[in-house]
Write an enzyme that holds these catalytic residues in place. Structure first.
Site, PDB file in Angstrom:
ATOM      1  N   PRO A   1      38.922  32.210  39.207  1.00  0.00           N
ATOM      2  CA  PRO A   1      37.627  31.819  38.643  1.00  0.00           C
ATOM      3  C   PRO A   1      37.512  31.907  37.129  1.00  0.00           C
ATOM      4  O   PRO A   1      36.565  31.392  36.555  1.00  0.00           O
ATOM      5  CB  PRO A   1      36.637  32.762  39.328  1.00  0.00           C
ATOM      6  CG  PRO A   1      37.449  33.933  39.756  1.00  0.00           C
ATOM      7  CD  PRO A   1      38.823  33.397  40.051  1.00  0.00           C
TER       8      PRO A   1
ATOM      9  N   GLU B   1      38.730  26.054  41.954  1.00  0.00           N
ATOM     10  CA  GLU B   1      39.320  25.900  43.291  1.00  0.00           C
ATOM     11  C   GLU B   1      38.800  26.977  44.236  1.00  0.00           C
ATOM     12  O   GLU B   1      38.856  28.167  43.939  1.00  0.00           O
ATOM     13  CB  GLU B   1      40.846  25.991  43.241  1.00  0.00           C
ATOM     14  CG  GLU B   1      41.457  25.848  44.630  1.00  0.00           C
ATOM     15  CD  GLU B   1      42.957  26.099  44.672  1.00  0.00           C
ATOM     16  OE1 GLU B   1      43.595  25.612  45.606  1.00  0.00           O
ATOM     17  OE2 GLU B   1      43.479  26.792  43.778  1.00  0.00           O
TER      18      GLU B   1
ATOM     19  N   GLU C   1      53.993  12.308  52.732  1.00  0.00           N
ATOM     20  CA  GLU C   1      55.296  11.748  52.355  1.00  0.00           C
ATOM     21  C   GLU C   1      56.018  12.531  51.263  1.00  0.00           C
ATOM     22  O   GLU C   1      57.242  12.479  51.157  1.00  0.00           O
ATOM     23  CB  GLU C   1      55.158  10.285  51.944  1.00  0.00           C
ATOM     24  CG  GLU C   1      54.309  10.087  50.699  1.00  0.00           C
ATOM     25  CD  GLU C   1      54.085   8.616  50.371  1.00  0.00           C
ATOM     26  OE1 GLU C   1      53.933   8.339  49.165  1.00  0.00           O
ATOM     27  OE2 GLU C   1      54.043   7.791  51.281  1.00  0.00           O
TER      28      GLU C   1
END
Length: 183
Positions: A114, A119, A140
């Protein structure tokens, strides 16, 4: 006003990538002075604690370029735009491990760093696992090896540094606490 709130005066977008973006905010501090904050914006992620009927923790080993090595971690993945975290957890568990679960229990959500990033990781516990016959493939650009570890093996992997990311360390400690409370 929020305690110690820093009001944004301006925002300069520095980088816009596939997963993250970087911006520099000029903020007004609680005392009226100004400062700069470098902020990484991230869409959020999920992580899954998945335990087999044999009481093994499902983990994946994958190469992490930022660390320039492979590490062992719990299955996890990025939230897609507009996707509910529980749906991401279901999808990521299947794609990374080939397992599905009867239901997902939300354990907690936490911010990874933070001080400079927004996130958030939503941690789930997968109940009643079963191997899926025609599981969705990994992304992929993602290459993983699936492991089934006992709690003791996971603890050893932590000591050896093979498990070294926060979400997986949190998961192992969560399982240690659950085990201790069952005694």
């Amino acid at each position: 006003m929020k305690k110690f709130e820093e009001k944004t005066v301006s925002t300069e977008k520095i980088f816009e990538g596939k997963v993250i973006s970087l911006q520099v905010d000029v903020v007004e501090l609680p005392d009226g002075n100004k400062s700069k904050r470098e902020i990484i914006k991230h869409p959020g992620a999920v992580a899954i604690i998945a335990i087999t009927a044999e009481n093994k923790i499902i983990m994946v080993e994958q190469y992490r370029k930022a660390m320039d090595r492979s590490i062992v971690e719990i299955p996890a993945g990025k939230l897609e735009k507009g996707e509910e975290p529980v749906h991401t957890a279901v999808r990521e568990l299947e794609e990374e491990t080939g397992y599905e679960s009867e239901w997902m229990e939300h354990i907690t959500s936490f911010y990874t760093s933070p001080g400079f990033a927004d996130e958030i990781v939503h941690l789930y516990f997968a109940h009643n696992l079963r191997k899926k016959e025609n599981a969705a493939p990994c992304d992929e650009d993602e290459f993983v090896e699936v492991y089934e570890l006992s709690l003791e093996e996971a603890e050893l992997y932590m000591k050896e540094g093979r498990i070294c990311d926060a979400k997986t360390a949190y998961a192992v400690q969560y399982l240690q606490l659950r085990k201790a409370l069952e005694l």
